[in-house]
Design a protein around this motif. Structure first.
Motif, short mmCIF file in Angstrom:
data_model
loop_
_atom_site.label_atom_id
_atom_site.label_comp_id
_atom_site.label_asym_id
_atom_site.label_seq_id
_atom_site.Cartn_x
_atom_site.Cartn_y
_atom_site.Cartn_z
N LEU A 99 0.83 -1.20 0.00
CA LEU A 99 0.00 0.00 0.00
C LEU A 99 0.87 1.25 0.00
O LEU A 99 2.09 1.18 0.21
CB LEU A 99 -0.92 -0.02 1.22
N ALA A 100 0.26 2.41 -0.18
CA ALA A 100 1.00 3.67 -0.26
C ALA A 100 1.79 3.97 1.01
O ALA A 100 2.85 4.60 0.94
CB ALA A 100 0.03 4.82 -0.55
N ASN A 101 1.34 3.50 2.16
CA ASN A 101 2.05 3.75 3.41
C ASN A 101 3.09 2.67 3.70
O ASN A 101 3.58 2.55 4.81
CB ASN A 101 1.08 3.87 4.58
N ARG A 102 3.43 1.88 2.68
CA ARG A 102 4.47 0.85 2.71
C ARG A 102 4.09 -0.38 3.53
O ARG A 102 4.93 -1.25 3.76
CB ARG A 102 5.81 1.43 3.18
N VAL A 103 2.88 -0.48 3.99
CA VAL A 103 2.41 -1.71 4.65
C VAL A 103 2.08 -2.71 3.54
O VAL A 103 1.43 -2.35 2.55
CB VAL A 103 1.17 -1.45 5.52
N SER A 104 2.53 -3.94 3.70
CA SER A 104 2.21 -4.93 2.68
C SER A 104 1.24 -5.98 3.22
O SER A 104 1.29 -6.34 4.39
CB SER A 104 3.48 -5.60 2.14
N LEU A 105 0.36 -6.40 2.34
CA LEU A 105 -0.52 -7.52 2.61
C LEU A 105 0.15 -8.70 1.95
O LEU A 105 0.28 -8.74 0.72
CB LEU A 105 -1.90 -7.28 2.01
N ASP A 106 0.60 -9.64 2.73
CA ASP A 106 1.34 -10.79 2.22
C ASP A 106 0.40 -11.99 2.15
O ASP A 106 0.11 -12.63 3.16
CB ASP A 106 2.54 -11.09 3.11
#
Length: 128
Positions: A42-49
C-alpha cells in the motif's frame, strides 16, 4: 524509531488470484513473490502478504482512499459485477455508506474471493 505496521498475512486459497483481485480493485500492482508470499504493498508501505492456506476464518481489511481513488475503485467494483454493501452485515446491497461521525466520509464493503470482508472508505472530516 516510531512503531509502524510493516505487513500482515492474508490467508488465501489462491494467493496470486486473491492478490490480483484486490490490487485490481485498488488500482495497485502485485509485487514480486517474497519467499512463498504474494505481496501487495500500500501507499504507506504496509504490505498484505497473501499466503496459501486451505482452512481459515475470514478477516476484515479496510483501506482509506482519496475521493478520486474511491470513485475509481467503486467503478471497478461495479464494472466487475462485484456485490458491494453499505453495511458490514452485507444487507444493504449496491449501497455506499455516509458516516455520521466523519462529515463527507463514504465507504462500501465487498468480499474477496476467499470471503474476507474488504472495505474502502474516504477520510471525511472528524468532529461532525
Amino acid at each position: 524509531m516510531t512503531v509502524e505496521l510493516n505487513h500482515t498475512i492474508v490467508p488465501a486459497r489462491d494467493p496470486e488470484a486473491s492478490a490480483q483481485f484486490l490490487a485490481g480493485i485498488l488500482g495497485l500492482t502485485v509485487d514480486p513473490p517474497l519467499a512463498h508470499f504474494t505481496p501487495v504493498t500500500l501507499a504507506n508501505r504496509v504490505s498484505l502478504d497473501y499466503d496459501r492456506l486451505d482452512d481459515f476464518e475470514p478477516h476484515h481489511y479496510a483501506f482509506m482512499l482519496g475521493e478520486q481513488e474511491f470513485d475509481a475503485a467503486l467503478a471497478r467494483i461495479r464494472h466487475g459485477g462485484i456485490a458491494h454493501y453499505g453495511d458490514p452485515a452485507c444487507q444493504e446491497i449496491g449501497q455506499i455508506y455516509h458516516s455520521k461521525h466523519f462529515r463527507g466520509r463514504r465507504g462500501t464493503y465487498f468480499h474477496d474471493p476467499d470471503g474476507h470482508l474488504m472495505e474502502i472508505l474516504t477520510p471525511g472530516d472528524a468532529g461532525s
